[in-house]
Design a protein around this motif. Structure first.
Motif, PDB file in Angstrom:
ATOM      1  N   ASP A  35      73.937 -25.254 -22.469  1.00 40.07           N
ATOM      2  CA  ASP A  35      72.843 -25.603 -21.567  1.00 40.07           C
ATOM      3  C   ASP A  35      72.870 -24.664 -20.366  1.00 40.07           C
ATOM      4  O   ASP A  35      72.746 -25.082 -19.225  1.00 40.07           O
ATOM      5  CB  ASP A  35      72.936 -27.068 -21.120  1.00 40.07           C
ATOM      6  CG  ASP A  35      71.631 -27.533 -20.474  1.00 40.07           C
ATOM      7  OD1 ASP A  35      70.586 -26.992 -20.854  1.00 40.07           O
ATOM      8  OD2 ASP A  35      71.678 -28.414 -19.607  1.00 40.07           O
ATOM      9  N   VAL A  37      71.515 -21.171 -18.550  1.00 44.01           N
ATOM     10  CA  VAL A  37      70.446 -20.174 -18.508  1.00 44.01           C
ATOM     11  C   VAL A  37      71.078 -18.813 -18.291  1.00 44.01           C
ATOM     12  O   VAL A  37      71.626 -18.530 -17.237  1.00 44.01           O
ATOM     13  CB  VAL A  37      69.449 -20.471 -17.376  1.00 44.01           C
ATOM     14  CG1 VAL A  37      68.303 -19.486 -17.425  1.00 44.01           C
ATOM     15  CG2 VAL A  37      68.937 -21.882 -17.479  1.00 44.01           C
ATOM     16  N   LEU A 101      80.118 -21.985 -13.188  1.00 43.36           N
ATOM     17  CA  LEU A 101      78.691 -22.295 -13.051  1.00 43.36           C
ATOM     18  C   LEU A 101      78.234 -23.415 -13.979  1.00 43.36           C
ATOM     19  O   LEU A 101      77.184 -24.001 -13.760  1.00 43.36           O
ATOM     20  CB  LEU A 101      77.860 -21.051 -13.357  1.00 43.36           C
ATOM     21  CG  LEU A 101      77.836 -19.943 -12.313  1.00 43.36           C
ATOM     22  CD1 LEU A 101      77.148 -18.717 -12.879  1.00 43.36           C
ATOM     23  CD2 LEU A 101      77.116 -20.407 -11.062  1.00 43.36           C
ATOM     24  N   THR A 105      73.496 -26.514 -11.533  1.00 46.19           N
ATOM     25  CA  THR A 105      72.151 -26.762 -12.053  1.00 46.19           C
ATOM     26  C   THR A 105      71.593 -25.492 -12.698  1.00 46.19           C
ATOM     27  O   THR A 105      72.174 -24.411 -12.574  1.00 46.19           O
ATOM     28  CB  THR A 105      71.209 -27.165 -10.906  1.00 46.19           C
ATOM     29  OG1 THR A 105      71.159 -26.072  -9.978  1.00 46.19           O
ATOM     30  CG2 THR A 105      71.710 -28.399 -10.191  1.00 46.19           C
ATOM     31  N   HIS A 106      70.454 -25.657 -13.382  1.00 41.91           N
ATOM     32  CA  HIS A 106      69.784 -24.498 -13.970  1.00 41.91           C
ATOM     33  C   HIS A 106      69.443 -23.464 -12.915  1.00 41.91           C
ATOM     34  O   HIS A 106      69.472 -22.261 -13.172  1.00 41.91           O
ATOM     35  CB  HIS A 106      68.498 -24.945 -14.673  1.00 41.91           C
ATOM     36  CG  HIS A 106      68.760 -25.624 -15.970  1.00 41.91           C
ATOM     37  ND1 HIS A 106      67.870 -26.502 -16.536  1.00 41.91           N
ATOM     38  CD2 HIS A 106      69.802 -25.562 -16.814  1.00 41.91           C
ATOM     39  CE1 HIS A 106      68.370 -26.953 -17.663  1.00 41.91           C
ATOM     40  NE2 HIS A 106      69.534 -26.399 -17.861  1.00 41.91           N
ATOM     41  N   LEU A 107      69.119 -23.949 -11.722  1.00 40.60           N
ATOM     42  CA  LEU A 107      68.749 -23.051 -10.644  1.00 40.60           C
ATOM     43  C   LEU A 107      69.922 -22.145 -10.269  1.00 40.60           C
ATOM     44  O   LEU A 107      69.755 -20.953 -10.026  1.00 40.60           O
ATOM     45  CB  LEU A 107      68.320 -23.888  -9.436  1.00 40.60           C
ATOM     46  CG  LEU A 107      67.244 -23.312  -8.548  1.00 40.60           C
ATOM     47  CD1 LEU A 107      66.056 -22.858  -9.366  1.00 40.60           C
ATOM     48  CD2 LEU A 107      66.815 -24.335  -7.527  1.00 40.60           C
ATOM     49  N   ASP A 108      71.130 -22.740 -10.231  1.00 40.32           N
ATOM     50  CA  ASP A 108      72.330 -21.937  -9.967  1.00 40.32           C
ATOM     51  C   ASP A 108      72.488 -20.857 -11.023  1.00 40.32           C
ATOM     52  O   ASP A 108      72.800 -19.705 -10.719  1.00 40.32           O
ATOM     53  CB  ASP A 108      73.591 -22.820  -9.980  1.00 40.32           C
ATOM     54  CG  ASP A 108      73.596 -23.808  -8.841  1.00 40.32           C
ATOM     55  OD1 ASP A 108      72.879 -23.561  -7.865  1.00 40.32           O
ATOM     56  OD2 ASP A 108      74.304 -24.822  -8.926  1.00 40.32           O
ATOM     57  N   VAL A 110      70.200 -19.496 -12.942  1.00 43.17           N
ATOM     58  CA  VAL A 110      69.170 -18.460 -12.820  1.00 43.17           C
ATOM     59  C   VAL A 110      69.533 -17.493 -11.711  1.00 43.17           C
ATOM     60  O   VAL A 110      69.531 -16.274 -11.897  1.00 43.17           O
ATOM     61  CB  VAL A 110      67.790 -19.102 -12.528  1.00 43.17           C
ATOM     62  CG1 VAL A 110      66.782 -18.037 -12.133  1.00 43.17           C
ATOM     63  CG2 VAL A 110      67.280 -19.863 -13.732  1.00 43.17           C
ATOM     64  N   LEU A 111      69.894 -18.031 -10.554  1.00 44.69           N
ATOM     65  CA  LEU A 111      70.186 -17.192  -9.397  1.00 44.69           C
ATOM     66  C   LEU A 111      71.394 -16.293  -9.671  1.00 44.69           C
ATOM     67  O   LEU A 111      71.359 -15.085  -9.429  1.00 44.69           O
ATOM     68  CB  LEU A 111      70.450 -18.081  -8.186  1.00 44.69           C
ATOM     69  CG  LEU A 111      70.312 -17.438  -6.829  1.00 44.69           C
ATOM     70  CD1 LEU A 111      68.889 -16.969  -6.625  1.00 44.69           C
ATOM     71  CD2 LEU A 111      70.698 -18.424  -5.735  1.00 44.69           C
ATOM     72  N   ALA A 112      72.465 -16.890 -10.196  1.00 42.25           N
ATOM     73  CA  ALA A 112      73.699 -16.128 -10.400  1.00 42.25           C
ATOM     74  C   ALA A 112      73.510 -15.063 -11.473  1.00 42.25           C
ATOM     75  O   ALA A 112      73.917 -13.902 -11.292  1.00 42.25           O
ATOM     76  CB  ALA A 112      74.834 -17.067 -10.787  1.00 42.25           C
TER      77      ALA A 112
END
Lengths: 312, 323
Positions: A35, A37, A101, A105-108, A110-112
């Motif tokens: 799960d 990204v 990571l 979250t998914h946002l983490d 994406v950013l990383a």
């Protein structure tokens, strides 16, 4: 337009589809099981291409061999080296960065991974320069072969298609016949249950990520003699891979395979056929859109893809 | 200090008031003290801040991670460009057209992408933006326009000659006013009943559904509103640069916009503005130092993920307050 030309393009489509599958198989597992990204899958494709190309170049320069079979051997060695180096790099990234990571979250994610993608692009630019890097095909695979009487086809493309198919079969056997494959399938369907049964999920993640990285790098190196490798090449194929995964269904190897071939053929045939039908301005635009329209159509009828994992 | 009070509803003075007032003062003073270069950077921050706010309405309040928001930067810009090509220069036509067409685009894209959640949503928004990138690359107007050449704008869309946009200072003030309107409108939106439902969908969609709400329609509506704001920003961006090209639609831009929102602080309206300012200024500063600025910027993002989850705005927001 002759039948021969269409047949050749169709084979090119299949070959491209197999390369897409090598990308998609790993990524769909990373999405499905972890799960997670992952935006650097394209970077691994690019790094594989660069490391492989550089290895082949260095091996040829160091040995100075010119015999066609020995050069072919060096080519194969270079491909293996490129894949191995990329797997090591990705392993370091997984162990030092991604591991922290997974709980985020998914946002983490994406950013990383977006940050890592930017970093790898510059890293490749510093290490290998911003010019495209090319590798000659191995001399034994330079001339076309006659596949059925009357139809000749690039032997190199045929060879990498065969390698891709062999890898796909190997992956199929790994997933369906081994204990680790059973765990991967279980992880894709129900992650909590696997952890609940006392499986070391971190180890499983590392293995899945390493397999994915190796497959992406393999696709990257093998494509280099056809298209040459340059900074940014991985991103385009990564977005195509996303489309493949969306169509095939996250976590499904079978879905990824069917969708890859489908997208490979639609993309190649679209670029080949549509310009002659729609003219040279609208044709390429519609051809580029074709795969996204296919994706939209699948989404409309099957929002979770053709073969979503975990749905039996 | 009413503007910040309006935004935070706090009577007590805290750091946020200072930041907002300082930011406003800088934006208003730039045309007086800065040269043309500084002013262009400032206007760029203002325009991109609008699209960052629109993205944060989706991301921070709606919990929808759109990786394709650059499509609206492009749609707004291209509507202005195409209208100008066919002789429609009037801003009273161009700006509403940019908004309306972006809302329609958001409606179509949203209808498809909102059927999915999570990782799918991220990938599919990215894929649709990429499709529009290819459309922008492929569609030619006339002999020399469109395609990868992009579209020029000979002069900024006039508003019946009310304002002289040939003067960059006046255009700058115009964008600041629009940003203020968007900020106020967004504040009203996220605190309205509609905004509460959107935030509830983010926190627990199943519960909202069981209360009888059609969550899909709410999400589609917020996607369209966000697209409309972003389309307006795209039209202004085109006016600022007097040029639009497929580069505006590139997926890296979508990633940059996400960075602006997250670095500044998602789930707040001031955060995206701060994030945009920091991003644009960093880009200007580091790219002047080294051409490999991405090699520095990429690891910086990792640091933000590991140590600065709340963004910059989280640092100045009082702990007890979550507004």
């Amino acid at each position: 337009m002759s039948f021969l030309l269409v047949a050749e393009q169709l084979l090119n489509g299949v070959q491209f589809g197999i390369m897409l599958f090598l990308m998609a198989a790993g990524l769909t597992l990373i999405f499905g099981i972890m799960d997670f990204v992952n935006l650097i899958h394209g970077s691994l494709y690019m790094l594989g291409g660069f490391f492989g190309a550089k290895s082949i170049e260095l091996l040829l320069a160091l040995t100075g061999w010119e015999d066609m079979w020995l050069v072919t051997l060096l080519f194969v060695l270079g491909v293996i080296l490129g894949v191995c180096i990329t797997v090591i790099v990705s392993g370091i990234v997984e162990l030092t960065i991604f591991r922290r990571l997974y709980s985020g979250t998914h946002l983490d994610h994406v950013l990383a991974t977006f940050g890592l993608l930017l970093f790898f692009n510059e890293f490749a630019k510093i290490l290998f320069g911003s010019e495209p890097m090319n590798v000659p095909k191995p001399p034994t695979l330079e001339s076309p072969v006659e596949i059925i009487p009357g139809i000749t086809y690039s032997s190199y493309r045929l060879a990498i298609t065969v390698v891709g198919v062999v890898v796909a079969i190997g992956l199929y056997l790994l997933i369906t016949r081994t204990r680790i494959g059973m765990l991967i399938r279980a992880g894709a369907s129900n992650r909590e249950m696997v952890t609940g049964l006392g499986i070391n999920i971190n180890k499983l993640y590392t293995i899945v990520f390493a397999i994915g990285a190796g497959l992406a790098a393999l696709a990257g190196v093998m494509t280099t003699p056809l298209t040459s490798v340059q900074v940014g090449i991985g991103e385009e194929i990564m977005i195509l891979t996303f489309v493949v995964i969306v169509i095939g269904g996250i976590g499904s190897i079978r879905g990824a395979f069917i969708a890859s071939i489908l997208i490979g053929i639609i993309d190649t045939m679209g670029r080949f056929l549509l310009p002659s039908v729609l003219g040279y301005t609208a044709g390429p635009a519609v051809a580029s859109m074709a795969i996204y329209l296919a994706m939209a159509a699948v989404l409309f009828f099957r929002p979770s893809g053709l073969f979503a994992a975990g749905r039996g | 200090m009413w503007p910040s009070r309006l935004l935070f509803g706090a009577s007590r003075f805290d750091l946020r008031h200072l930041v907002v007032l300082a930011g406003l003062a800088i934006l208003l003073l730039v045309p007086i003290v800065g040269d043309a270069y500084v002013m262009r950077v400032a206007s760029r921050i203002v325009v991109l801040a609008m699209i960052a706010i629109s993205l944060d309405i989706l991301l921070g309040y709606g919990g929808l991670i759109s990786f394709g928001h650059a499509m609206f930067l492009g749609s707004g810009g291209y509507v202005v460009g195409v209208l100008a090509f066919f002789g429609f220069q009037n801003g009273f036509i161009a700006y509403p057209a940019a908004i309306i067409l972006s809302v329609i685009l958001a409606g179509i894209v949203g209808y498809l992408v909102l059927r999915t959640v999570g990782v799918y949503f991220i990938m599919i928004t990215l894929a649709f933006a990429q499709m529009l990138y290819y459309v922008a690359n492929g569609v030619q107007i006339g002999e020399d326009y469109g395609g990868d050449e992009g579209l020029p704008l000979s002069e900024r869309n006039p508003l019946f000659g009310l304002l002289d946009f040939g003067d960059p200072a006046i255009f700058h003030y115009f964008t600041v006013v629009i940003l203020g309107v968007i900020l106020y409108g967004s504040y009203r939106l996220v605190n309205s009943r509609f905004g509460r439902v959107i935030q509830a969908c983010r926190d627990n969609e199943r519960r909202v559904k069981s209360l009888g709400y059609n969550t899909f329609r709410y999400r589609l509506a917020v996607f369209m509103i966000s697209g409309g704001i972003a389309g307006l920003a795209g039209a202004l961006h085109m006016n600022l640069q007097k040029f639009v090209s497929p580069d505006e639609l590139h997926w890296i831009i979508s990633g940059d916009l996400l960075i602006m929102v997250i670095v500044g602080g998602a789930n707040s309206l001031i955060g995206p503005i701060i994030g945009t300012a920091v991003f644009v200024l960093l880009e200007e500063v580091i790219s002047n130092l080294t051409e490999h600025w991405m090699a520095i910027f990429g690891p910086l993002l990792l640091i933000v993920v590991f140590f600065g989850r709340q963004g910059i705005y989280g640092l100045i927001r009082p702990k007890a307050d979550d507004g």
